[in-house]
Design a protein around this motif. Structure first.
Motif, PDB file in Angstrom:
ATOM      1  N   GLU A  12      34.443  14.404  37.720  1.00  0.00           N
ATOM      2  CA  GLU A  12      33.512  13.278  37.572  1.00  0.00           C
ATOM      3  C   GLU A  12      32.695  13.406  36.296  1.00  0.00           C
ATOM      4  N   PHE A  15      34.884  12.609  33.101  1.00  0.00           N
ATOM      5  CA  PHE A  15      35.153  11.206  32.778  1.00  0.00           C
ATOM      6  C   PHE A  15      33.876  10.415  32.515  1.00  0.00           C
ATOM      7  N   VAL A  30      40.986   6.970  27.774  1.00  0.00           N
ATOM      8  CA  VAL A  30      40.500   7.286  29.120  1.00  0.00           C
ATOM      9  C   VAL A  30      41.596   7.049  30.150  1.00  0.00           C
ATOM     10  N   TYR A  33      44.351   9.830  29.815  1.00  0.00           N
ATOM     11  CA  TYR A  33      43.913  11.120  30.345  1.00  0.00           C
ATOM     12  C   TYR A  33      43.766  11.057  31.866  1.00  0.00           C
ATOM     13  N   ARG A  34      43.289   9.932  32.358  1.00  0.00           N
ATOM     14  CA  ARG A  34      43.160   9.763  33.816  1.00  0.00           C
ATOM     15  C   ARG A  34      44.524   9.871  34.490  1.00  0.00           C
ATOM     16  N   ASP A  35      45.522   9.207  33.924  1.00  0.00           N
ATOM     17  CA  ASP A  35      46.860   9.246  34.515  1.00  0.00           C
ATOM     18  C   ASP A  35      47.432  10.659  34.507  1.00  0.00           C
ATOM     19  N   ARG A  38      45.598  12.719  37.133  1.00  0.00           N
ATOM     20  CA  ARG A  38      45.980  12.256  38.475  1.00  0.00           C
ATOM     21  C   ARG A  38      47.350  12.811  38.847  1.00  0.00           C
TER      22      ARG A  38
END
Length: 335
Positions: A12, A15, A30, A33-35, A38
């Protein structure tokens, strides 16, 4: 389990603070990097037979990250470049971990030692002018979709824009009323650049916007999909595939080539290079962060010369099959 090893708070803060506030990362960065993270978390949960919410930072150790990277290549058939892009996101997160939670420094340090994998750089594929023209002429000009498709293909071919740049332009990014018409492209890493646009593209864009009743000062998308919103990357790829399928009926060789929206960018770069435009100008035109990226076009041009020489009677190892003249010998010396 100690509190400092909990994964959720670190994700958290990464990001919400690191990427968004401290680095001011673009939405595309973003999302990328999130993918990646995940996918890593889902891989770890499946491998350890745990729920994602119960994972701790120490579960994402060096061995697990290496296993994840191997799966990307072996099971998902990702390229080395994609593998390295996922690793870049993971390393960015663990750099944040090392600074935000010193007690987790050891875990982060071991992951950060994973090296970027070297990849074989292939000769850049591109299309000839005749092949590009065939693709641009493929859409049916009697339909609104066909006119949009032709204008989009023409835009890619004449500007060398990245797909994300082409689908992201709005009407107010165009300056067609000037003596030298231009378009403002919003590039990677918030690096904007202005590109000249030729008369045939100006006519096509003006006609397209006129059909939709859009004025040049409006912040409305130029290329739209079925829901009248910005064309998606998938939609752009579909336009190119549709054009290839139709153009291949006239030029069957197109069906065997790896054609994507990005190949128009390579094709324009090669045409500029072969016309005598220097690499620094091409770098600025295409928005490359480093001139080293642009040098691959020069390498591709040398490869074209080599192939021409082979057809003339010189093999790949430069073994002479005939007695070459002075001009050919000078050309060989310059390669």
């Amino acid at each position: 389990m100690s509190e400092h090893l909990l994964l959720a708070p670190l994700l958290e803060s990464y990001f919400r603070r690191r990427l968004t506030k401290q680095r001011n990362a673009t939405p595309a960065t973003v999302a990328s990097y999130r993918d990646a993270l995940r996918m890593l978390i889902l891989f770890a949960a499946a491998r350890l037979r745990r729920k994602p919410a119960t994972l701790a930072l120490e579960d994402l150790d060096r061995d697990l990250v290496l296993a994840f990277l191997d799966e990307l290549e072996e099971k998902r058939n990702n390229s080395v470049a994609t593998r390295n892009a996922r690793l870049a996101a993971i390393r960015s997160f663990f750099q944040h971990v090392a600074g935000a939670d010193p007690a987790s420094f050891g875990v982060a340090q071991r992951v950060l030692t994973i090296p970027i994998k070297r990849a074989h750089i292939e000769v850049t594929h591109h299309l000839s002018k005749a092949e590009v023209d065939a693709l641009i002429a493929a859409p049916d000009q009697r339909t609104s979709r066909g006119r949009r498709d032709r204008t989009f293909l023409l835009f890619l071919a004449r500007t060398g824009a990245r797909v994300s740049e082409a689908i992201g332009i709005n009407a107010n990014d165009l300056r067609v009323e000037r003596p030298h018409p231009q378009v403002l492209l919003h590039g990677k890493g918030r690096r904007d650049r202005v590109i000249p646009i030729p008369k045939d593209l100006v006519r096509a864009l003006t006609t397209l916007l006129g059909e939709r009743g859009i004025a040049l000062h409006e912040t409305r998308p130029v290329f739209v999909g079925a829901h009248n919103e910005h064309l998606t990357r998938f939609g752009a790829t579909h336009i190119v595939r549709r054009a290839v399928a139709k153009a291949a009926a006239i030029r069957p060789d197109l069906a065997d080539k790896p054609i994507s929206p990005h190949i128009f960018r390579h094709s324009l770069a090669m045409r500029l290079l072969q016309s005598g435009v220097d690499l620094l100008t091409i770098q600025a035109w295409l928005g490359h962060a480093q001139v080293a990226t642009t040098h691959r076009y020069a390498a591709a041009d040398v490869e074209m010369m080599r192939k021409g020489l082979e057809k003339a009677g010189i093999d790949g190892n430069y073994g002479v099959r005939f007695q070459p003249n002075d001009a050919v010998l000078q050309l060989l010396d310059s390669i």
